[in-house]
Design a protein around this motif. Structure first.
Motif, PDB file in Angstrom:
ATOM      1  N   GLN A 609       0.935  -1.053  -0.001  1.00 44.60           N
ATOM      2  CA  GLN A 609      -0.043   0.156  -0.097  1.00 44.60           C
ATOM      3  C   GLN A 609       0.989   1.328   0.077  1.00 44.60           C
ATOM      4  O   GLN A 609       2.055   0.892   0.679  1.00 44.60           O
ATOM      5  CB  GLN A 609      -0.852  -0.058   1.443  1.00 44.60           C
ATOM      6  N   PRO A 610       0.495   2.324  -0.601  1.00 41.74           N
ATOM      7  CA  PRO A 610       1.275   3.730  -0.916  1.00 41.74           C
ATOM      8  C   PRO A 610       1.493   4.277   0.603  1.00 41.74           C
ATOM      9  O   PRO A 610       2.861   4.563   0.731  1.00 41.74           O
ATOM     10  CB  PRO A 610       0.537   4.662  -1.435  1.00 41.74           C
ATOM     11  N   ILE A 611       0.655   4.255   1.558  1.00 43.36           N
ATOM     12  CA  ILE A 611       0.771   4.651   2.968  1.00 43.36           C
ATOM     13  C   ILE A 611       0.518   3.862   3.975  1.00 43.36           C
ATOM     14  O   ILE A 611      -0.681   3.522   3.935  1.00 43.36           O
ATOM     15  CB  ILE A 611       0.413   6.043   3.124  1.00 43.36           C
ATOM     16  N   LEU A 612       1.212   3.318   4.769  1.00 42.13           N
ATOM     17  CA  LEU A 612       0.888   2.747   6.020  1.00 42.13           C
ATOM     18  C   LEU A 612       0.864   3.552   7.390  1.00 42.13           C
ATOM     19  O   LEU A 612       1.913   4.388   7.630  1.00 42.13           O
ATOM     20  CB  LEU A 612       1.804   1.696   6.385  1.00 42.13           C
ATOM     21  N   ALA A 613      -0.237   3.868   7.929  1.00 38.72           N
ATOM     22  CA  ALA A 613      -0.446   4.603   9.318  1.00 38.72           C
ATOM     23  C   ALA A 613      -0.426   3.576  10.481  1.00 38.72           C
ATOM     24  O   ALA A 613      -1.268   2.812  10.496  1.00 38.72           O
ATOM     25  CB  ALA A 613      -1.815   5.285   9.029  1.00 38.72           C
ATOM     26  N   LEU A 614       0.504   3.901  11.169  1.00 40.34           N
ATOM     27  CA  LEU A 614       0.593   2.893  12.559  1.00 40.34           C
ATOM     28  C   LEU A 614       0.475   3.867  13.393  1.00 40.34           C
ATOM     29  O   LEU A 614       1.371   4.847  13.858  1.00 40.34           O
ATOM     30  CB  LEU A 614       2.165   2.224  12.412  1.00 40.34           C
ATOM     31  N   ALA A 615      -0.637   4.100  14.083  1.00 40.21           N
ATOM     32  CA  ALA A 615      -1.219   5.070  15.191  1.00 40.21           C
ATOM     33  C   ALA A 615      -1.482   4.297  16.637  1.00 40.21           C
ATOM     34  O   ALA A 615      -2.327   3.336  16.686  1.00 40.21           O
ATOM     35  CB  ALA A 615      -2.276   5.770  14.924  1.00 40.21           C
ATOM     36  N   ARG A 616      -0.849   4.790  17.745  1.00 35.90           N
ATOM     37  CA  ARG A 616      -0.895   4.208  18.830  1.00 35.90           C
ATOM     38  C   ARG A 616      -2.348   4.543  19.344  1.00 35.90           C
ATOM     39  O   ARG A 616      -3.016   5.680  19.107  1.00 35.90           O
ATOM     40  CB  ARG A 616       0.067   4.565  19.948  1.00 35.90           C
ATOM     41  N   THR A 617      -3.011   3.444  20.356  1.00 35.24           N
ATOM     42  CA  THR A 617      -4.305   3.762  20.746  1.00 35.24           C
ATOM     43  C   THR A 617      -4.107   3.282  22.432  1.00 35.24           C
ATOM     44  O   THR A 617      -5.190   3.245  23.008  1.00 35.24           O
ATOM     45  CB  THR A 617      -5.166   2.844  20.156  1.00 35.24           C
ATOM     46  N   ASP A 618      -3.002   3.584  22.970  1.00 30.74           N
ATOM     47  CA  ASP A 618      -3.063   3.455  24.452  1.00 30.74           C
ATOM     48  C   ASP A 618      -3.224   4.728  25.197  1.00 30.74           C
ATOM     49  O   ASP A 618      -3.355   5.952  24.238  1.00 30.74           O
ATOM     50  CB  ASP A 618      -1.791   2.843  24.756  1.00 30.74           C
ATOM     51  N   GLU A 620      -0.741   6.627  26.461  1.00 36.20           N
ATOM     52  CA  GLU A 620       0.359   7.514  26.319  1.00 36.20           C
ATOM     53  C   GLU A 620       0.157   8.736  25.026  1.00 36.20           C
ATOM     54  O   GLU A 620       0.888   9.379  24.764  1.00 36.20           O
ATOM     55  CB  GLU A 620       1.765   6.672  25.669  1.00 36.20           C
ATOM     56  N   THR A 621      -1.100   8.440  24.451  1.00 36.81           N
ATOM     57  CA  THR A 621      -1.480   9.529  23.616  1.00 36.81           C
ATOM     58  C   THR A 621      -2.037  10.865  24.406  1.00 36.81           C
ATOM     59  O   THR A 621      -3.258  11.111  24.762  1.00 36.81           O
ATOM     60  CB  THR A 621      -2.570   9.035  22.686  1.00 36.81           C
ATOM     61  N   LEU A 622      -1.072  11.568  24.890  1.00 37.56           N
ATOM     62  CA  LEU A 622      -1.561  12.809  25.751  1.00 37.56           C
ATOM     63  C   LEU A 622      -2.074  13.661  24.972  1.00 37.56           C
ATOM     64  O   LEU A 622      -2.840  14.734  25.595  1.00 37.56           O
ATOM     65  CB  LEU A 622      -0.092  13.069  26.498  1.00 37.56           C
ATOM     66  N   GLY A 623      -1.643  14.000  23.582  1.00 35.07           N
ATOM     67  CA  GLY A 623      -2.101  15.322  22.907  1.00 35.07           C
ATOM     68  C   GLY A 623      -3.149  14.803  21.948  1.00 35.07           C
ATOM     69  O   GLY A 623      -3.838  13.907  21.962  1.00 35.07           O
ATOM     70  N   GLU A 624      -2.898  15.316  20.809  1.00 34.08           N
ATOM     71  CA  GLU A 624      -3.524  15.006  19.648  1.00 34.08           C
ATOM     72  C   GLU A 624      -3.424  13.387  19.081  1.00 34.08           C
ATOM     73  O   GLU A 624      -2.121  13.225  19.003  1.00 34.08           O
ATOM     74  CB  GLU A 624      -3.354  16.010  18.390  1.00 34.08           C
ATOM     75  N   ALA A 625      -4.348  12.778  18.739  1.00 35.25           N
ATOM     76  CA  ALA A 625      -4.139  11.443  18.378  1.00 35.25           C
ATOM     77  C   ALA A 625      -3.771  11.487  16.900  1.00 35.25           C
ATOM     78  O   ALA A 625      -4.752  12.311  16.192  1.00 35.25           O
ATOM     79  CB  ALA A 625      -5.179  10.719  18.789  1.00 35.25           C
ATOM     80  N   LEU A 626      -3.225  10.804  16.313  1.00 33.46           N
ATOM     81  CA  LEU A 626      -3.057  10.443  14.837  1.00 33.46           C
ATOM     82  C   LEU A 626      -3.997   9.412  14.486  1.00 33.46           C
ATOM     83  O   LEU A 626      -4.727   9.542  13.261  1.00 33.46           O
ATOM     84  CB  LEU A 626      -1.686   9.812  14.680  1.00 33.46           C
TER      85      LEU A 626
END
Length: 768
Positions: A609-618, A620-626
């Motif tokens: 795939q052209p872009i893989l998005a790997l975003a945390r879901t725990d 530790e996401t203190l600010g804006e979430a991806l």
């Protein structure tokens, strides 16, 4: 007489004192390894006083070398099951265990300490532990093969049980090889392909091909005879002999009934001896191979596994004999294809090429002469070893007048990742970044750990692939510095009494990562417990990012550390370093994240795939979430997460077995079996988890992430990527400290900016 290497022309520019370690006394040179070792030894002797340390296997002539002015120290060779059994744990692999000998190690240490040589030259990766001898200004490792890749290649044609054994041994040998490559100042390999097969990039790498000294051409052979020369006790040669006899030779005899062939070499097994018949002879050990080459019209190299380059091909060509080889057999000598070498991999095609030359003496003679001319022009030992000799002289000239001694560790300045380390095989600025970070890591930890036993605590038995990468890197740095990891545990299986039983000199290593602080209270409480349990033992917190939200939690940690007599806090970014130096009363060091000790890794598969998005879901996401932004942009983000396998799954069974063994009563826990069990189960789990992460990331042509270790592993995989900074600046600070000059890495402060940058990178890739 056996073939030997001619005395070389002097290559020295400055007198150089050297100590060389190799497997066996290399004169007479009756095998490929001895030929190369003898060539290296004689060139060292041409540069200055040289001492050789090796095993005596009953076939060598040390007095002949002493007559050339070389000092020789031999240790009796005592192979056998008992030697392997005693050596497998300290050596780390089955093949390395055959050469693990305390007597040879003592001789090497004594000679290096007494002579303080300019160069310690070690032949073969299995002997790399001898690089730890203290006193040499420059340490060099000559890899006759890329050993782990070589053993792995056996599995391709092996029956099921041998295939499993080969794959396990390859994994173990990779760890041994990795440690040696990182410990050496200079590494030489015999081909560009072997350079690509190394498990980690050394700090300085040169390609020094195998060679051969020109000889008078043999007279043309009168009969249609073929010859395969090699150590028949070596598994790739035994496999080649079997393939030749069973799948190739019947086709040759069907086309040319008068054809004959000889399999010539030491130590054939009963199975190899049984291949004789139908015009094929197995000679076993012979005093000289030249009569067999004299009788032969064509030489064969039918290997299906192996590495390095085939000295026997050079020997045959130099004698005027053409060679029919498989592509594996001609590996590293591709420039000779058409100049004396004919390549075929299918059994029928291989047989057809052999028949063509056996049945056409004039063509065989012309092809053999072309090969002899090519070897004389391109493969003299002086010519092929010049890159190695030049690198040795350069490194010795640049080295300190006295060998470096251990000194108190201190904070390292920020490295210059974009500045290349000289040497062949360092491909591109991204590879240079990785190599620089590995060397910075070793420099930081060498004064703290070199040669010590260590206990490694807090195994990450959870779904975060980044923590598995850190763990594997921690084990790699320990191995590179000659440390034995004598104890491992998880937070839930830690017992104070286990460590209390270890010698006081054993250092305790606390697993690194991003949880030094109160973001992850469970793990931080565990570290505080260990610090309190052992106030007098050296404890090293492996590289961390630091973040405290609660001032009371920070004060509690400050008090524990202030009360400890030998606590070392290693941090991995400037932001954490500034906080640590002002907050904690202990030694503070700055070093890269341990994941970089894994070295550059190939993608596990092509991008899907052209872009893989790997975003945390725990949490530790203190600010804006991806995650929500990437999802809104249609990128379908994923995270590392994977549940623990069920008990009936092999991995789940091993995890539960691991936990069950931890509950054994203390008398059974002190038999030494616990540490060995933990070693292979923990490392297997960590590697499996790491591979899952690499497979995740390999799916994307470009990666966008808010996880630090997705950022770091994408760097190791060579994938262009965008990292969105965390709410407390962890990713930005790490990037600015170590990866600012990386051509692959980009950091954005917002999720929208990160996604837009990833799209831009993807479009640039398409445009190319």
């Amino acid at each position: 007489m056996p073939v030997t290497t001619d005395n070389p022309r002097p290559l020295r520019r400055h007198p150089l004192r050297s100590v060389m370690v190799t497997k066996f006394t290399p004169f007479p040179a009756d095998g490929g390894g001895k030929l190369r070792s003898l060539a290296v030894l004689r060139r060292l002797a041409s540069m200055g006083p040289t001492t050789l340390c090796c095993f005596a296997d009953g076939t060598g002539d040390a007095d002949a070398l002493r007559a050339e002015g070389i000092t020789v120290h031999e240790v009796p060779w005592t192979p056998g099951p008992l030697t392997v059994a005693k050596g497998i744990l300290p050596a780390g692999s089955l093949s390395a265990a055959r050469f693990h000998d305390a007597r040879l190690a003592a001789v090497v240490r004594e000679q290096v300490a007494r002579q303080r040589p300019d160069l310690l030259q070690v032949e073969y990766s299995q002997l790399a532990p001898h690089l730890r001898a203290e006193g040499a200004r420059v340490r060099a490792l000559d890899c006759h093969n890329a050993e782990a890749a070589l053993v792995a290649s056996y599995a391709a044609s092996a029956p099921p049980l041998r295939k499993v054994a080969a794959l396990v041994e390859a994994r173990l040998l990779e760890r041994v090889e990795r440690a040696g490559l990182l410990a050496a100042d200079l590494v030489s390999v015999v081909s560009a392909k072997d350079a690509e097969r190394l498990p980690v990039q050394p700090r300085r790498l040169v390609t020094a091909l195998n060679g051969w000294e020109p000889r008078p051409l043999l007279e043309p052979a009168s009969d249609p005879v073929a010859v395969f020369v090699g150590v028949l006790g070596w598994q790739p040669n035994a496999d080649a002999a079997q393939w030749l006899a069973q799948q190739v030779w019947p086709h040759v005899r069907a086309s040319l009934p008068q054809a004959r062939a000889s399999l010539v070499g030491r130590n054939p097994s009963p199975a190899t001896l049984a291949l004789a018949g139908d015009g094929l002879t197995v000679t076993g050990t012979v005093p000289d191979v030249q009569p067999y080459l004299q009788q032969a019209r064509v030489a064969l190299a039918p290997l299906r596994a192996g590495g390095g380059t085939r000295l026997k091909i050079l020997e045959a060509l130099a004698a005027g004999r053409p060679v029919v080889a498989t592509s594996v057999g001609a590996d590293g000598l591709e420039d000779l294809v058409g100049s004396g070498v004919v390549v075929a991999d299918d059994p029928r095609e291989f047989a057809a090429r052999v028949v063509e030359l056996l049945d056409d003496p004039a063509r065989a003679q012309d092809l053999g002469r072309a090969g002899a001319a090519a070897v004389a022009d391109r493969y003299s030992w002086d010519r092929v070893l010049t890159p190695w000799a030049d690198a040795v002289q350069e490194l010795v000239a640049r080295a300190d007048p006295e060998p470096p001694r251990a000194s108190p560790a201190r904070t390292l300045p920020r490295p210059r990742p974009g500045q290349a380390l000289a040497g062949d095989g360092v491909a591109g600025s991204a590879s240079t970044v990785i190599t620089d970070l590995q060397q910075s890591t070793l420099a930081a930890f060498r004064p703290l750990l070199e040669g010590r036993d260590v206990a490694l605590l807090d195994f990450p038995n959870h779904s975060n692939c980044g923590d598995s990468a850190i763990w594997r890197g921690e084990v790699a740095v320990a191995e590179a510095l000659g440390c034995r990891v004598v104890y491992r545990c998880e937070t839930g299986t830690y017992r104070r009494e286990d460590i209390a039983r270890l010698p006081e000199s054993t250092a305790v290593l606390l697993h690194g990562g991003g949880n030094f602080g109160d973001l992850w209270p469970h793990f931080h409480a565990f570290r505080e417990r260990v610090i309190a349990d052992f106030p007098d033992r050296r404890i090293i917190q492996m590289p961390q990012s630091i973040h405290f939200q609660d001032p009371a939690a920070l004060r509690r940690t400050q008090q524990l550390i202030a009360a400890h007599r030998d606590f070392v806090l290693v941090v991995r970014d400037h932001q954490s370093h500034a906080l640590a130096r002002t907050s904690f009363d202990c030694q503070v060091l700055l070093a890269p994240d341990m994941a970089f000790m894994l070295g550059a890794r190939p993608r596990t598969h092509a991008a899907t795939q052209p872009i893989l998005a790997l975003a945390r879901t725990d949490h530790e996401t203190l600010g804006e979430a991806l995650d929500p932004v990437a999802r809104a942009e249609g990128l379908n983000p994923v995270d590392w997460g994977r549940p623990r396998p069920p008990a009936h799954h092999p991995e789940g069974f091993l995890i539960r077995l691991d936990l069950g063994l931890d509950r054994l009563p203390p008398p059974l826990r002190t038999l030494g079996l616990l540490e060995r069990r933990q070693g292979w189960i923990y490392e297997w789990q960590a590697e499996k988890q790491l591979q899952r992460g690499l497979e995740h990331l390999s799916r994307g042509e470009v990666v966008v992430t808010d996880r630090l270790h997705a950022h770091l592993l994408a760097e190791l995989l060579g994938i262009p990527h965008v990292a969105m900074d965390s709410g407390y600046g962890k990713i930005r600070s790490y990037h600015e400290t170590w990866l600012a000059d990386s051509p692959l890495a980009h950091v954005e402060t917002t999720a929208k900016g990160a996604v837009e940058k990833a799209r831009q990178l993807s479009e640039e890739l398409v445009a190319r």
